[in-house]
Design a protein around this motif. Structure first.
Motif, PDB file in Angstrom:
ATOM      1  N   MET A  99      38.447  51.484  25.703  1.00 42.62           N
ATOM      2  CA  MET A  99      38.315  51.373  26.998  1.00 42.62           C
ATOM      3  C   MET A  99      37.720  50.089  27.739  1.00 42.62           C
ATOM      4  O   MET A  99      36.488  49.857  27.482  1.00 42.62           O
ATOM      5  N   ASP A 100      38.217  49.435  28.607  1.00 42.62           N
ATOM      6  CA  ASP A 100      37.744  48.383  29.424  1.00 42.62           C
ATOM      7  C   ASP A 100      36.579  48.575  30.346  1.00 42.62           C
ATOM      8  O   ASP A 100      36.820  49.724  31.159  1.00 42.62           O
ATOM      9  N   ILE A 101      35.628  47.900  30.344  1.00 41.23           N
ATOM     10  CA  ILE A 101      34.554  47.966  31.199  1.00 41.23           C
ATOM     11  C   ILE A 101      34.839  47.051  32.408  1.00 41.23           C
ATOM     12  O   ILE A 101      35.121  45.879  32.272  1.00 41.23           O
ATOM     13  N   PRO A 102      34.749  47.614  33.556  1.00 38.26           N
ATOM     14  CA  PRO A 102      35.058  46.852  34.820  1.00 38.26           C
ATOM     15  C   PRO A 102      33.957  45.655  34.801  1.00 38.26           C
ATOM     16  O   PRO A 102      32.885  45.700  34.775  1.00 38.26           O
ATOM     17  N   PHE A 103      34.648  44.828  35.569  1.00 35.91           N
ATOM     18  CA  PHE A 103      33.852  43.421  35.537  1.00 35.91           C
ATOM     19  C   PHE A 103      32.502  43.678  36.454  1.00 35.91           C
ATOM     20  O   PHE A 103      31.551  42.993  35.978  1.00 35.91           O
ATOM     21  N   TRP A 104      32.480  44.308  37.489  1.00 36.19           N
ATOM     22  CA  TRP A 104      31.140  44.893  38.007  1.00 36.19           C
ATOM     23  C   TRP A 104      30.054  45.398  37.164  1.00 36.19           C
ATOM     24  O   TRP A 104      29.057  45.533  37.721  1.00 36.19           O
ATOM     25  N   GLU A 105      30.555  46.067  36.128  1.00 34.20           N
ATOM     26  CA  GLU A 105      29.549  46.764  35.231  1.00 34.20           C
ATOM     27  C   GLU A 105      28.965  45.802  34.246  1.00 34.20           C
ATOM     28  O   GLU A 105      28.148  46.017  33.430  1.00 34.20           O
ATOM     29  N   ARG A 106      29.820  44.618  33.829  1.00 28.07           N
ATOM     30  CA  ARG A 106      29.696  43.884  32.851  1.00 28.07           C
ATOM     31  C   ARG A 106      29.030  42.579  32.995  1.00 28.07           C
ATOM     32  O   ARG A 106      28.710  41.787  32.208  1.00 28.07           O
ATOM     33  N   LYS A 107      29.062  42.138  34.416  1.00 26.58           N
ATOM     34  CA  LYS A 107      28.923  40.812  34.689  1.00 26.58           C
ATOM     35  C   LYS A 107      27.855  41.165  35.956  1.00 26.58           C
ATOM     36  O   LYS A 107      27.783  41.909  36.690  1.00 26.58           O
ATOM     37  N   THR A 108      27.180  39.701  36.087  1.00 28.95           N
ATOM     38  CA  THR A 108      25.883  39.749  36.929  1.00 28.95           C
ATOM     39  C   THR A 108      26.888  39.216  38.348  1.00 28.95           C
ATOM     40  O   THR A 108      28.030  38.706  38.285  1.00 28.95           O
ATOM     41  N   LEU A 109      26.315  39.368  39.367  1.00 32.52           N
ATOM     42  CA  LEU A 109      26.674  38.673  40.632  1.00 32.52           C
ATOM     43  C   LEU A 109      27.087  37.015  40.507  1.00 32.52           C
ATOM     44  O   LEU A 109      28.395  36.587  40.812  1.00 32.52           O
ATOM     45  N   ALA A 110      26.271  36.589  39.765  1.00 30.74           N
ATOM     46  CA  ALA A 110      26.266  35.029  39.852  1.00 30.74           C
ATOM     47  C   ALA A 110      27.320  35.003  38.702  1.00 30.74           C
ATOM     48  O   ALA A 110      27.956  33.815  38.777  1.00 30.74           O
ATOM     49  N   GLN A 111      27.772  35.408  37.784  1.00 25.33           N
ATOM     50  CA  GLN A 111      28.862  35.222  36.548  1.00 25.33           C
ATOM     51  C   GLN A 111      30.273  35.757  37.256  1.00 25.33           C
ATOM     52  O   GLN A 111      31.240  35.288  36.582  1.00 25.33           O
ATOM     53  N   MET A 112      30.422  36.224  38.198  1.00 24.23           N
ATOM     54  CA  MET A 112      31.603  36.696  38.943  1.00 24.23           C
ATOM     55  C   MET A 112      32.612  35.333  39.356  1.00 24.23           C
ATOM     56  O   MET A 112      32.070  34.496  39.807  1.00 24.23           O
ATOM     57  N   THR A 113      33.783  35.611  39.157  1.00 28.88           N
ATOM     58  CA  THR A 113      34.650  34.576  39.905  1.00 28.88           C
ATOM     59  C   THR A 113      34.771  34.866  41.261  1.00 28.88           C
ATOM     60  O   THR A 113      34.456  36.031  41.697  1.00 28.88           O
ATOM     61  N   ARG A 114      35.556  33.876  42.142  1.00 26.82           N
ATOM     62  CA  ARG A 114      35.436  34.037  43.284  1.00 26.82           C
ATOM     63  C   ARG A 114      36.164  35.357  43.767  1.00 26.82           C
ATOM     64  O   ARG A 114      35.949  36.084  44.592  1.00 26.82           O
TER      65      ARG A 114
END
Length: 152
Positions: free
Chosen positions: A1-16
């Motif tokens: 199962m894939d973990i959503p980006f908002w649960e695995r990345k910090t705000l600073a790591q997110m793409t635009r």
């Protein structure tokens, strides 16, 4: 199962694209606010930025908003941590505080209308305009409870 980006990345790591998708479309950040400089408290009005489409709760000229509204705040990961007027329901605020997104957030529900159905958005609660300070002051009392859940 894939973990959503908002649960695995910090705000600073997110793409635009990921960053922009965090906006739930509530329109609360676009409401005019007054700050009491003695206490630091913010008072929210039911008057939104003149560019906010109060039905969709989206900016009507997002790409060029700074040309019309030079003091429009562009959120960045750093600003999220420094800004104390973002509503408690804001996805940027919640993630910065280590909290999960709510069920009604479009990324969780898969439906952009759940933010409106849950009563979180300013749809049918705000009007767009370019008010004076006096006009804003006259519209504070009603909105503390009506616009901001848990306030007033």
């Amino acid at each position: 199962m894939d973990i959503p980006f908002w649960e695995r990345k910090t705000l600073a790591q997110m793409t635009r694209t990921e960053w922009e998708s965090l906006c739930d479309g509530c329109g609360q950040c676009c409401l005019h606010k007054l700050q009491d400089y003695d206490t630091g408290d913010y008072y929210v009005t039911d008057i939104a930025c003149q560019l906010l489409d109060c039905r969709s709760c989206r900016c009507s000229d997002y790409a060029d908003r700074f040309a019309t509204i030079p003091d429009c705040v562009q959120l960045t990961p750093k600003k999220v941590y420094e800004t104390d007027w973002l509503p408690e329901t804001c996805a940027y605020r919640k993630l910065a505080d280590g909290k999960p997104l709510d069920w009604w957030h479009p990324l969780v529900s898969g439906d952009p209308n759940t933010v409106h159905e849950a009563g979180i958005s300013v749809r049918d609660k705000a009007v767009a305009g370019d008010p004076t300070v006096d006009e804003m002051a006259q519209r504070i009392q009603r909105t503390l409870a009506a616009i901001m859940p848990g306030k007033g």
